[in-house]
Design a protein around this motif. Structure first.
Motif, PDB file in Angstrom:
ATOM      1  N   HIS A   4       8.377 -11.863  -6.047  1.00  0.00           N
ATOM      2  CA  HIS A   4       8.172 -12.833  -7.112  1.00  0.00           C
ATOM      3  C   HIS A   4       7.567 -14.317  -6.527  1.00  0.00           C
ATOM      4  N   CYS A   5       6.827 -14.125  -5.751  1.00  0.00           N
ATOM      5  CA  CYS A   5       6.317 -15.366  -5.268  1.00  0.00           C
ATOM      6  C   CYS A   5       7.387 -16.461  -4.945  1.00  0.00           C
ATOM      7  N   GLY A   6       8.336 -16.128  -4.458  1.00  0.00           N
ATOM      8  CA  GLY A   6       9.485 -17.109  -4.210  1.00  0.00           C
ATOM      9  C   GLY A   6      10.069 -17.774  -5.463  1.00  0.00           C
ATOM     10  N   VAL A   7      10.215 -16.910  -6.627  1.00  0.00           N
ATOM     11  CA  VAL A   7      10.814 -17.193  -7.886  1.00  0.00           C
ATOM     12  C   VAL A   7      10.608 -19.003  -8.196  1.00  0.00           C
ATOM     13  N   PRO A   8       9.403 -19.301  -8.528  1.00  0.00           N
ATOM     14  CA  PRO A   8       9.156 -20.770  -8.987  1.00  0.00           C
ATOM     15  C   PRO A   8       9.546 -20.872 -10.317  1.00  0.00           C
ATOM     16  N   ASP A   9      10.191 -21.787 -10.618  1.00  0.00           N
ATOM     17  CA  ASP A   9      10.412 -22.275 -11.934  1.00  0.00           C
ATOM     18  C   ASP A   9       9.340 -22.799 -12.776  1.00  0.00           C
ATOM     19  N   ILE A  10       8.387 -21.763 -13.252  1.00  0.00           N
ATOM     20  CA  ILE A  10       7.101 -22.340 -13.797  1.00  0.00           C
ATOM     21  C   ILE A  10       7.682 -22.976 -15.137  1.00  0.00           C
ATOM     22  N   LYS A  11       8.646 -22.212 -16.094  1.00  0.00           N
ATOM     23  CA  LYS A  11       8.959 -23.053 -17.312  1.00  0.00           C
ATOM     24  C   LYS A  11       9.302 -24.355 -17.034  1.00  0.00           C
ATOM     25  N   GLY A  12      10.270 -24.629 -16.189  1.00  0.00           N
ATOM     26  CA  GLY A  12      10.821 -25.967 -15.735  1.00  0.00           C
ATOM     27  C   GLY A  12       9.846 -26.968 -14.975  1.00  0.00           C
ATOM     28  N   GLY A  13       8.826 -26.215 -14.995  1.00  0.00           N
ATOM     29  CA  GLY A  13       7.816 -27.469 -13.910  1.00  0.00           C
ATOM     30  C   GLY A  13       8.068 -27.587 -12.487  1.00  0.00           C
ATOM     31  N   THR A  27       5.189 -10.941   4.040  1.00  0.00           N
ATOM     32  CA  THR A  27       4.163 -10.575   2.964  1.00  0.00           C
ATOM     33  C   THR A  27       4.706 -11.049   1.540  1.00  0.00           C
ATOM     34  N   VAL A  28       3.797 -11.803   0.549  1.00  0.00           N
ATOM     35  CA  VAL A  28       4.161 -11.918  -0.758  1.00  0.00           C
ATOM     36  C   VAL A  28       3.999 -11.285  -1.739  1.00  0.00           C
ATOM     37  N   LYS A  29       4.775 -10.979  -2.663  1.00  0.00           N
ATOM     38  CA  LYS A  29       4.582  -9.880  -3.660  1.00  0.00           C
ATOM     39  C   LYS A  29       4.385 -11.007  -4.846  1.00  0.00           C
ATOM     40  N   LEU A  30       3.129 -10.602  -5.554  1.00  0.00           N
ATOM     41  CA  LEU A  30       2.484 -11.242  -6.722  1.00  0.00           C
ATOM     42  C   LEU A  30       3.106 -10.543  -7.889  1.00  0.00           C
ATOM     43  N   SER A  31       4.327 -11.019  -8.264  1.00  0.00           N
ATOM     44  CA  SER A  31       5.290 -10.381  -9.269  1.00  0.00           C
ATOM     45  C   SER A  31       6.075 -11.403  -9.699  1.00  0.00           C
ATOM     46  N   MET A  49      -0.624 -10.127   0.734  1.00  0.00           N
ATOM     47  CA  MET A  49      -0.148  -9.909  -0.604  1.00  0.00           C
ATOM     48  C   MET A  49      -0.351  -8.767  -1.189  1.00  0.00           C
ATOM     49  N   VAL A  50       0.802  -8.263  -1.841  1.00  0.00           N
ATOM     50  CA  VAL A  50       0.952  -7.136  -2.512  1.00  0.00           C
ATOM     51  C   VAL A  50       1.380  -7.281  -4.040  1.00  0.00           C
ATOM     52  N   TRP A  51       1.151  -6.363  -5.074  1.00  0.00           N
ATOM     53  CA  TRP A  51       1.302  -6.729  -6.350  1.00  0.00           C
ATOM     54  C   TRP A  51       2.496  -5.864  -6.901  1.00  0.00           C
ATOM     55  N   GLY A  52       3.351  -6.365  -7.722  1.00  0.00           N
ATOM     56  CA  GLY A  52       4.576  -5.680  -8.546  1.00  0.00           C
ATOM     57  C   GLY A  52       4.385  -5.749  -9.999  1.00  0.00           C
ATOM     58  N   SER A  53       4.922  -4.948 -10.679  1.00  0.00           N
ATOM     59  CA  SER A  53       4.891  -5.217 -12.245  1.00  0.00           C
ATOM     60  C   SER A  53       6.143  -5.804 -12.371  1.00  0.00           C
ATOM     61  N   ASP A  54       7.337  -5.602 -11.757  1.00  0.00           N
ATOM     62  CA  ASP A  54       8.687  -6.033 -12.031  1.00  0.00           C
ATOM     63  C   ASP A  54       9.175  -5.556 -13.379  1.00  0.00           C
ATOM     64  N   GLY A  57       8.109 -11.510 -20.408  1.00  0.00           N
ATOM     65  CA  GLY A  57       7.195 -12.524 -20.537  1.00  0.00           C
ATOM     66  C   GLY A  57       6.060 -11.689 -21.114  1.00  0.00           C
ATOM     67  N   GLY A  58       6.001 -10.893 -21.976  1.00  0.00           N
ATOM     68  CA  GLY A  58       4.741 -10.080 -22.612  1.00  0.00           C
ATOM     69  C   GLY A  58       4.557  -8.766 -22.281  1.00  0.00           C
ATOM     70  N   GLY A  59       5.211  -8.256 -21.058  1.00  0.00           N
ATOM     71  CA  GLY A  59       5.213  -6.732 -20.989  1.00  0.00           C
ATOM     72  C   GLY A  59       4.021  -6.276 -19.758  1.00  0.00           C
ATOM     73  N   LEU A  60       4.204  -5.106 -19.547  1.00  0.00           N
ATOM     74  CA  LEU A  60       3.305  -4.620 -18.682  1.00  0.00           C
ATOM     75  C   LEU A  60       1.744  -4.742 -18.579  1.00  0.00           C
ATOM     76  N   SER A  61       1.364  -4.424 -19.842  1.00  0.00           N
ATOM     77  CA  SER A  61      -0.028  -4.658 -20.251  1.00  0.00           C
ATOM     78  C   SER A  61      -0.668  -6.134 -19.874  1.00  0.00           C
ATOM     79  N   THR A  62       0.107  -6.831 -20.513  1.00  0.00           N
ATOM     80  CA  THR A  62      -0.143  -8.298 -20.339  1.00  0.00           C
ATOM     81  C   THR A  62      -0.009  -9.060 -18.834  1.00  0.00           C
ATOM     82  N   TRP A  63       0.948  -8.444 -18.121  1.00  0.00           N
ATOM     83  CA  TRP A  63       0.916  -8.972 -16.771  1.00  0.00           C
ATOM     84  C   TRP A  63      -0.321  -8.234 -15.897  1.00  0.00           C
ATOM     85  N   VAL A  64      -0.483  -7.047 -16.127  1.00  0.00           N
ATOM     86  CA  VAL A  64      -1.736  -6.559 -15.518  1.00  0.00           C
ATOM     87  C   VAL A  64      -3.090  -7.076 -16.065  1.00  0.00           C
TER      88      VAL A  64
END
Length: 277
Positions: free
Chosen positions: A166-175, A194-198, A229-234, A241-248
């Motif tokens: 999860h890219c190190g779990v950043p607090d995007i909502k909280g800035g 390796t970082v996971k883009l998820s 870098m690898v990808w994950g849906s979570d 946060g919108g669903g699978l299609s939104t994240w893809v």
């Protein structure tokens, strides 16, 4: 085509998930059939199941359940990332049992909801070193202030591949960009990480936009490059946060400026190499 390296499946009649009671939107069954129908439409051709922090006594039952699902006709499940307890004296025996099962591609111990010092225990660290030579990948899920502890784990076993979820779990909502940026750049200096883009949609505000995600993606790309870098849906957490299609869709937009070869590595190539899919 896409390899999803972070699929969660929830079957409450078969396994116990103590944490679900605290997350009502996820306290439901999320089955493979439901996921697979949407995943195929999006170009997802293979998936790795990520452990769902089941009750400790159900850890091996979870892996067995996923293996049964993988054996069904039309399944695209390519393997499992199993739960583990490196802090336990029973870990060496568990590791030996799992090593005999080629369906298991790696381990994860959830750390972001645990005490900060859990991964600093002598037994925990000794057991992480036991992964050397096994070929098993270790996924790490930590909060930004725990990234230094994740880096320390990677240093313990330089021949073990670690994946930062999860890219190190950043607090995007909280800035939270400022407190996350430096530790991410530091852990990226470890060639075995390796970082996971998820996970990003779940950490944004309910009304997040692509512009909200871009600075985080840019820093991850700058720090790790596209070879680590690898990808994950979570899924189903991404439904928050919108669903699978939104994240893809957002992923394709974030990757729109990279070369076709780099995009292919992030979406499938790197995962196939790392987990030997």
């Amino acid at each position: 085509m896409i390899v999803d390296t972070h699929l969660h499946l929830i079957y409450r009649a078969q396994l116990s998930y103590p944490w679900l009671a605290g997350v009502p939107p996820l306290d439901a069954d999320f089955t493979y059939d439901t996921y697979l129908q949407e995943a195929r439409r999006l170009g997802i051709s293979a998936s790795l199941h990520m452990e769902v922090d089941v009750a400790e006594e159900d850890i091996e039952a979870e892996t067995a359940m996923i293996e049964r699902l993988a054996a069904t006709e039309g399944s695209q499940l390519a393997g499992a990332i199993a739960a583990c307890r490196p802090e336990s004296v029973d870990f060496p025996a568990y590791l030996e049992r799992v090593r005999g099962n080629r369906f298991v591609r790696g381990f994860r111990r959830v750390l972001h909801v645990m005490p900060d010092d859990l991964s600093e225990g002598a037994l925990f660290r000794e057991n992480i070193r036991r992964l050397s030579g096994t070929g098993l990948v270790f996924d790490i899920c930590v909060l930004p202030h725990q990234l230094d502890k994740a880096a320390a784990l990677a240093d313990l076993a330089p021949d073990v591949s670690f994946v930062l979820d999860h890219c190190g779990v950043p607090d995007i909502k909280g800035g939270g960009f400022a407190v996350w940026k430096g530790p991410m750049a530091e852990i990226a200096r470890r060639p075995n990480v390796t970082v996971k883009l998820s996970g990003l949609p779940a950490y944004g505000a309910e009304s997040w936009t692509l512009e909200d995600l871009k600075p985080y993606f840019a820093h991850v790309a700058e720090s790790f490059g596209f070879d680590r870098m690898v990808w994950g849906s979570d899924w189903p957490v991404c439904t928050l946060g919108g669903g699978l299609s939104t994240w893809v869709g957002a992923t394709h937009a974030l990757l729109s400026g990279v070369s076709p070869d780099e995009k292919a590595r992030v979406l499938s190539g790197n995962a196939r190499t790392l987990w030997k899919i």
